[in-house]
Design a protein around this motif. Sequence first.
Motif, short mmCIF file in Angstrom:
data_model
loop_
_atom_site.label_atom_id
_atom_site.label_comp_id
_atom_site.label_asym_id
_atom_site.label_seq_id
_atom_site.Cartn_x
_atom_site.Cartn_y
_atom_site.Cartn_z
N LEU A 60 86.50 63.79 -43.93
CA LEU A 60 87.71 63.08 -44.33
C LEU A 60 88.96 63.62 -43.64
O LEU A 60 89.82 62.85 -43.20
CB LEU A 60 87.88 63.14 -45.85
CG LEU A 60 87.02 62.17 -46.66
CD1 LEU A 60 87.26 62.39 -48.15
CD2 LEU A 60 87.35 60.73 -46.28
N ARG A 109 89.02 62.45 -40.15
CA ARG A 109 89.32 61.01 -40.10
C ARG A 109 90.82 60.79 -40.16
O ARG A 109 91.37 59.91 -39.49
CB ARG A 109 88.62 60.27 -41.23
CG ARG A 109 87.11 60.21 -41.07
CD ARG A 109 86.45 59.48 -42.22
NE ARG A 109 86.75 58.05 -42.16
CZ ARG A 109 86.15 57.15 -42.95
NH1 ARG A 109 85.25 57.53 -43.84
NH2 ARG A 109 86.46 55.88 -42.83
N HIS A 110 91.51 61.58 -40.98
CA HIS A 110 92.96 61.43 -41.09
C HIS A 110 93.67 62.01 -39.88
O HIS A 110 94.69 61.47 -39.43
CB HIS A 110 93.45 62.11 -42.37
CG HIS A 110 92.89 61.50 -43.62
ND1 HIS A 110 92.67 62.21 -44.78
CD2 HIS A 110 92.47 60.23 -43.89
CE1 HIS A 110 92.17 61.42 -45.71
NE2 HIS A 110 92.03 60.21 -45.18
N ARG A 121 92.79 59.59 -36.36
CA ARG A 121 92.65 58.20 -36.81
C ARG A 121 92.15 57.31 -35.67
O ARG A 121 91.44 56.33 -35.89
CB ARG A 121 93.99 57.70 -37.32
CG ARG A 121 93.93 56.31 -37.91
CD ARG A 121 93.10 56.28 -39.20
NE ARG A 121 93.86 56.74 -40.34
CZ ARG A 121 93.36 56.98 -41.52
NH1 ARG A 121 92.05 56.83 -41.73
NH2 ARG A 121 94.12 57.40 -42.53
N ASP A 133 88.53 57.51 -35.93
CA ASP A 133 88.13 56.89 -37.20
C ASP A 133 88.12 55.37 -37.07
O ASP A 133 87.19 54.69 -37.52
CB ASP A 133 89.10 57.34 -38.28
CG ASP A 133 88.85 56.70 -39.63
OD1 ASP A 133 87.66 56.59 -40.02
OD2 ASP A 133 89.82 56.32 -40.30
N SER A 168 87.14 51.44 -41.91
CA SER A 168 88.50 51.94 -41.73
C SER A 168 89.34 50.92 -40.96
O SER A 168 90.48 50.62 -41.33
CB SER A 168 88.49 53.28 -41.01
OG SER A 168 89.80 53.79 -40.88
N THR A 214 90.26 48.17 -43.21
CA THR A 214 91.31 48.54 -44.14
C THR A 214 92.69 48.31 -43.54
O THR A 214 93.58 47.73 -44.17
CB THR A 214 91.18 50.03 -44.54
OG1 THR A 214 89.98 50.20 -45.30
CG2 THR A 214 92.36 50.50 -45.37
N ARG A 233 90.43 51.74 -52.01
CA ARG A 233 90.43 53.06 -51.38
C ARG A 233 90.99 54.06 -52.38
O ARG A 233 92.02 53.80 -53.02
CB ARG A 233 91.26 53.07 -50.10
CG ARG A 233 90.72 52.14 -49.02
CD ARG A 233 89.39 52.66 -48.47
NE ARG A 233 88.82 51.78 -47.46
CZ ARG A 233 87.87 50.89 -47.69
NH1 ARG A 233 87.39 50.75 -48.91
NH2 ARG A 233 87.40 50.14 -46.72
N ASP A 279 94.01 57.12 -47.05
CA ASP A 279 93.07 56.17 -46.45
C ASP A 279 93.75 54.89 -46.00
O ASP A 279 93.13 54.10 -45.27
CB ASP A 279 91.95 55.83 -47.45
CG ASP A 279 91.06 57.01 -47.76
OD1 ASP A 279 90.99 57.93 -46.93
OD2 ASP A 279 90.43 57.02 -48.84
#
Length: 491
Positions: A154, A157-158, A161, A164, A171, A174, A474, A479
């Motif tokens: 996680l 992923r942040h 990005r 991701d 993602s 989203t 989410r 996210d």
Amino acid sequence: MSDDAPEGLEAVRLDKLRKIEVLGLDPWGTRFDGQQAIADVRRLPVPEGPHQSETPGPAVRVAGRIMLRRDGGRVNFLEIRDWTERIQIFLGKKQVGDLGWSLAELLDLGDLLGVDGTLGYTKTGELTVFATGLTFLGKSLAPPPEKWHGLTDLEQRHRQRYVDLFSNPESLATFLGRSKIVAAFRNVMAGRGFIEVETPTMQSIAGGAAARPFITHHNTLDLDLFLRIAPELYLKRLLVGGLERVFEIGRVYRNEGISPKHNPEFTMMEAYQAYGDYHSMMDLTESLICGAIESLGGGLQRPWGETTIDFTPPWPRRTYAELILEHAGVDATDLEAVFAKAASLGISTAGKDPDVVTNQVFEELVEDRLEGPIFVIDYPAAICPLTKRKTSNPAVAERFELFVKGMELANAYTELNDPLLQESLFRTQLAGQKEEDSMAKMDDDFIRALKHGMPPAGGLGIGIDRLCMLLMNRSSIRDVILFPLMRPQSS
């Protein structure tokens, strides 16, 4: 895998880049006009049965990132993905020619590729672009996540990005959904006659909310400035100026904690409607959120974890006093009972306004139980310095907050437009505040503006990030923010 393995893989890819250059191709790509969205290509009519040269399907042109590759001697299969969908590519040496085949042998996962071909089905029934020409559009030197299972950590992923988004379809979905939500807000507001405006994000006085601001400095003017905590006071100035329906969607900054529900930099929509009130804002809020849901598709019942949220309007409207009696078991007007409840919760009451203590009890015992969507209306006036009081009960402010699953999504007022009362409330609020806190200085120009006459109005603020969390199912605000604030990585 050793620590230097990524560098070794990158060296292999760099060698392929040089070989692509030897072929006379630009490894960083070139203009590629006319490509079709893969989602649109997948909807094209295709002749039934396996692809046959005598009955070719439609000619197509697609571009995307290589996500899968299967080598099979004189034929290869790729899967490429753009921001709409994925599709299989068939590469045959005969069909793409010597140059195309030489390029095909140098392709890596993550490379960007343009494909011309015809659409059809393989013998196994897989919709496929049978390539007749390849255009190399960009080399990926960094190896992608292992086996294209996506970036799963996680924090990474942040932080990354960009990886991701291309490796985790959910993602990408989203953030495409977030864009639809914001566009739907603008459509609803335009349909109701609002105009979109822009107000300063650097302000000499931080106002419009109770929060600690970020401070910056303007060198030329030798002036400390604040990143805005809200656009409210500037938008109200526009009401004074005769812009009767205004809104702004933009970033605000609050120098506070980070949690699954909070990011120091976040997006709000604020709107002000002359000759409206907080009931007008409830109707507007329902229209905005239902419009956003409609833009996503799937109906007004939205999944949230293991549960479902039903956004079918109208939404319940319950008073603050009713809810604190129901969930905390105290009458908000019985200060002795409120203080006793606060003490039982470990809430300090020394030197605090009774309404502040009451609100702390509300936050502790009521908010998490509000499944919603529910409008909580009629707050204690002492905690609402920018809000008009109820004529029938001046101790109560015409304010609502919208709660869903224990989260505040929207905050709205019947706006206070009495400059004399507003100045008095500001002075009361400023008393005892620390210099670094918000609204620690009187905004004399705002009071001056009110003295020119601001029409009665309703005002609304909606947190875009939290709304996206709920509508996109989410669990963390990070996210739904493309680049959330992260602690710097140690070297």
